[in-house]
Design a protein around this motif. Structure first.
Motif, short mmCIF file in Angstrom:
data_model
loop_
_atom_site.label_atom_id
_atom_site.label_comp_id
_atom_site.label_asym_id
_atom_site.label_seq_id
_atom_site.Cartn_x
_atom_site.Cartn_y
_atom_site.Cartn_z
N UNK A 18 0.82 -1.20 0.00
CA UNK A 18 0.00 0.00 0.00
C UNK A 18 0.86 1.26 0.00
N UNK A 19 1.95 1.24 0.76
CA UNK A 19 2.88 2.38 0.78
C UNK A 19 3.49 2.58 -0.61
N UNK A 20 3.90 1.48 -1.23
CA UNK A 20 4.51 1.55 -2.57
C UNK A 20 3.54 2.14 -3.59
N UNK A 21 2.30 1.67 -3.57
CA UNK A 21 1.31 2.17 -4.52
C UNK A 21 1.02 3.65 -4.30
N UNK A 22 0.92 4.03 -3.02
CA UNK A 22 0.65 5.44 -2.71
C UNK A 22 1.79 6.33 -3.20
N UNK A 23 3.02 5.87 -3.01
CA UNK A 23 4.18 6.66 -3.43
C UNK A 23 4.28 6.74 -4.96
N UNK A 24 4.09 5.61 -5.63
CA UNK A 24 4.20 5.59 -7.09
C UNK A 24 3.13 6.47 -7.73
#
Length: 271
Positions: A20-26
């Motif tokens: 979820x963190x990765x998707x939010x950052x990307x």
């Protein structure tokens, strides 16, 4: 495929947080083509070596949430050796918490999921208590962890809800002379059943207060002492026929009665 970004999610638990963190950052970068590969429940170094072998073939970043020191150190060492960008999500937060709290973290994988499971089990138990309250559906008797029986105003419902908050599924059944006893009560182990009784004078006072709260005449048979004695006598006969434990709730708080019930159920090997 080389123009795509490969995001490797590595976790000693499920890895949902890191993903979820990765998707939010990307999402903050326009027109980025990416592929997310999640590796859950990583438990040994060989698995990490395999992930690194994959990651070094592409334009990659590894985002991890492992709290096991040995795995974390191996992952960081391998990323640095192979010039792979990495993000350790947990360490900075845990280090700051350690600084503020002054205590060491337990470093146990999957703790938040265990907490989530306990929460959802509790919600399920509460919904169960509501669904099978006051004998609404006798099918709940066979599904319950514990079944409470007794005459009206012997704390069946409050006890059901209190125990539900401890993740225990409770059904409760009122005992009334004019109503047949559900067959299911004789089809389960009596060790799962708790009979609740009370001093007739105390019960009379409670029922009179209940009638007042409802704006009804306290001369109704519901609060009549002779009627209460009849109900208690009937309930006792049913409980003895079943062979279940009986608790007098007259001068006990819900918490105290619940504690006694839990002790009995542990002795009986039910919970």
């Amino acid at each position: 495929m080389q123009d795509k970004l490969y995001v490797y999610i590595v976790s000693d638990s499920i890895g949902e947080t890191a993903e979820q963190v990765a998707k939010a950052a990307i999402s903050q970068f326009e027109d980025v083509k990416y592929i997310i590969k999640r590796f859950s429940y990583i438990s040994d170094s060989e698995q990490i070596f395999d992930i690194i072998e994959q990651a070094k073939k592409f334009r990659s970043i590894i985002i991890f949430t492992t709290v096991i020191d040995e795995l974390k150190e191996t992952l960081i060492d391998e990323c640095e050796k192979n010039n792979i960008e990495y993000v350790d999500i947990m360490s900075s937060v845990m280090n700051s918490l350690h600084s503020v709290l002054g205590i060491e973290p337990i470093n146990e994988p999957g703790v938040i999921r265990k907490l989530d499971e306990r929460y959802f089990n509790r919600v399920e138990a509460i919904e169960f208590a509501v669904k099978y309250d006051d004998g609404k559906d006798s099918r709940g008797i066979k599904k319950a962890d514990i079944v409470l029986i007794g005459v009206s105003r012997t704390s069946k419902t409050p006890l059901s809800m209190y125990l539900a908050h401890k993740n225990i599924k409770v059904a409760n059944v009122p005992l009334v002379p004019e109503a047949p006893v559900p067959d299911e009560l004789f089809e389960i182990s009596p060790k799962k059943i708790i009979g609740l009784t009370a001093n007739p004078i105390k019960l009379n006072e409670i029922r009179q207060e209940r009638l007042k709260a409802l704006g009804l005449n306290n001369n109704a048979s519901y609060a009549n002492l002779d009627r209460i004695l009849e109900e208690l006598d009937y309930a006792e006969k049913v409980m003895k026929k079943i062979g279940c434990a009986i608790i007098d709730v007259s001068n006990k708080a819900v918490e105290e009665t619940a504690g006694i019930i839990l002790d009995i159920m542990r002795e009986n090997g039910i919970i």
